[in-house]
Design a protein around this motif. Structure first.
Motif, short mmCIF file in Angstrom:
data_model
loop_
_atom_site.label_atom_id
_atom_site.label_comp_id
_atom_site.label_asym_id
_atom_site.label_seq_id
_atom_site.Cartn_x
_atom_site.Cartn_y
_atom_site.Cartn_z
N GLY A 132 26.74 -27.72 8.76
CA GLY A 132 26.31 -26.75 7.76
C GLY A 132 25.81 -25.46 8.39
N LYS A 133 25.42 -24.55 7.51
CA LYS A 133 24.96 -23.22 7.93
C LYS A 133 23.44 -23.16 7.89
N VAL A 134 22.85 -22.58 8.93
CA VAL A 134 21.40 -22.45 9.00
C VAL A 134 20.95 -21.25 8.17
N ILE A 135 19.98 -21.51 7.30
CA ILE A 135 19.38 -20.46 6.47
C ILE A 135 17.90 -20.38 6.81
N GLU A 136 17.41 -19.17 7.08
CA GLU A 136 15.99 -18.98 7.33
C GLU A 136 15.35 -18.39 6.08
N ASP A 137 14.40 -19.14 5.52
CA ASP A 137 13.78 -18.76 4.25
C ASP A 137 12.27 -18.67 4.43
N HIS A 138 11.79 -17.47 4.68
CA HIS A 138 10.36 -17.22 4.89
C HIS A 138 9.82 -18.07 6.05
N ASN A 139 9.01 -19.08 5.73
CA ASN A 139 8.32 -19.82 6.79
C ASN A 139 9.04 -21.08 7.25
N PHE A 140 10.23 -21.33 6.72
CA PHE A 140 10.93 -22.53 7.18
C PHE A 140 12.44 -22.30 7.20
N SER A 141 13.12 -23.14 7.94
CA SER A 141 14.58 -23.05 8.05
C SER A 141 15.20 -24.34 7.54
N TYR A 142 16.40 -24.21 7.02
CA TYR A 142 17.11 -25.40 6.56
C TYR A 142 18.61 -25.22 6.79
N VAL A 143 19.31 -26.34 6.77
CA VAL A 143 20.76 -26.32 6.92
C VAL A 143 21.38 -26.60 5.55
N LYS A 144 22.19 -25.67 5.10
CA LYS A 144 22.89 -25.82 3.82
C LYS A 144 24.19 -26.58 4.07
N ILE A 145 24.31 -27.75 3.42
CA ILE A 145 25.48 -28.60 3.62
C ILE A 145 26.46 -28.40 2.47
N PRO A 146 27.71 -28.01 2.75
CA PRO A 146 28.69 -27.82 1.67
C PRO A 146 28.89 -29.09 0.86
N ARG A 147 29.01 -28.93 -0.45
CA ARG A 147 29.32 -30.02 -1.39
C ARG A 147 28.24 -31.09 -1.45
N LYS A 148 27.03 -30.77 -1.02
CA LYS A 148 25.91 -31.71 -1.11
C LYS A 148 24.79 -31.06 -1.93
N ASP A 149 24.02 -31.90 -2.63
CA ASP A 149 22.96 -31.37 -3.49
C ASP A 149 21.60 -31.39 -2.81
N PHE A 150 21.58 -31.38 -1.48
CA PHE A 150 20.31 -31.33 -0.77
C PHE A 150 20.42 -30.38 0.42
N LYS A 151 19.25 -29.94 0.89
CA LYS A 151 19.16 -29.14 2.11
C LYS A 151 18.52 -30.01 3.18
N VAL A 166 25.67 -28.73 13.89
CA VAL A 166 25.78 -30.16 13.57
C VAL A 166 24.35 -30.69 13.52
N VAL A 167 24.03 -31.38 12.44
CA VAL A 167 22.65 -31.82 12.23
C VAL A 167 22.64 -33.28 11.79
N ILE A 168 21.59 -34.00 12.17
CA ILE A 168 21.39 -35.37 11.70
C ILE A 168 20.10 -35.43 10.91
N VAL A 169 20.01 -36.40 10.01
CA VAL A 169 18.81 -36.58 9.19
C VAL A 169 17.87 -37.55 9.88
N ASN A 170 16.62 -37.13 10.04
CA ASN A 170 15.61 -38.01 10.64
C ASN A 170 15.03 -38.99 9.63
N ASP A 171 14.87 -38.52 8.40
CA ASP A 171 14.21 -39.35 7.38
C ASP A 171 14.61 -38.87 6.00
N TRP A 172 15.05 -39.81 5.14
CA TRP A 172 15.49 -39.47 3.78
C TRP A 172 14.36 -39.54 2.76
N ILE A 173 13.15 -39.71 3.21
CA ILE A 173 12.05 -39.95 2.28
C ILE A 173 11.78 -38.75 1.37
N TYR A 174 12.13 -37.55 1.85
CA TYR A 174 11.94 -36.35 1.03
C TYR A 174 13.23 -36.01 0.29
#
Length: 210
Positions: A132-151, A166-174
């Motif tokens: 996915g693509k890295v987006i920097e949004d104010h105080n935090f960054s996230y990876v936008k994954i195509p065709r997925k409903d989560f960051k 390329v990113v892996i998920v550490n924890d799905w709790i959030y």
């Protein structure tokens, strides 16, 4: 405060007891295991609900252990079906039971009084990679994954803005899970970056054998 997914939180707590059936844990230890910001009183209420459902036993002084008399079955997820490992019987649990669970993962389940299949806990398989693509949004960054409903939220000191990674998920709790960048592919506008992204997304080799 980030939103926690209740179904995944419950399964993660219960997985601690299933994988350590003879051990006893206090609330502080369970909270440390979760590695998430969860109120002490909320966690305590969840644990006592589990006691009420007879999933776990309160051994006194807010200490808990798995209820060995609770009958759990073992299964594997295959194409949104739950397949019992011993009998091969296939079940189709409700969609919400699958949150945070993927194909080929091993799960423990039970059948409730209404004959519904309920996934009790699960053992995550090897890490799943996303591109996915890295987006920097104010105080935090996230990876936008195509065709997925989560960051996928990342905590990196280095800036990767507008890069494909390329990113892996550490924890799905959030609801928007925590992740870690394991590889950078380059600027999203570069042709080679797009090719590498496709190779990574579909787990294809960079060099094909002759």
């Amino acid at each position: 405060m980030r939103k926690i997914v209740p179904e995944i939180l419950s399964k993660k707590i219960l997985s601690l007891f299933v994988e350590n059936k003879k051990k006893t844990y206090n609330i502080k230890q369970i909270r440390f295991f979760l590695d998430a910001v969860i109120d002490f009183k909320v966690l305590k209420n969840i644990l006592y609900d589990f006691v009420k459902y007879r999933y776990i036993i309160n051994t006194g002084n807010d200490k808990f252990k798995f209820n060995l008399n609770f009958n759990l079955l073992k299964g594997r997820i295959e194409r949104r079906l739950l397949v019992d490992i011993d009998t091969g019987v296939e079940f189709k649990p409700r969609r919400r039971e699958f949150r945070g669970i993927f194909d080929r993962e091993i799960v423990y389940y039970y059948i409730d009084r209404k004959s519904n299949v309920r996934i009790f806990s699960y053992t995550p398989r090897n890490e799943i990679r996303y591109v996915g693509k890295v987006i920097e949004d104010h105080n935090f960054s996230y990876v936008k994954i195509p065709r997925k409903d989560f960051k996928i939220v990342i905590n990196e000191n280095q800036s990767y803005e507008n890069e494909l990674v390329v990113v892996i998920v550490n924890d799905w709790i959030y609801e928007n899970p925590d992740g870690k960048i394991i590889k950078t592919l380059g600027d999203e506008k570069e042709h080679n970056t797009q090719i590498h992204a496709i190779l990574e997304e579909f787990n294809l080799p960079y060099v094909f054998p002759k």
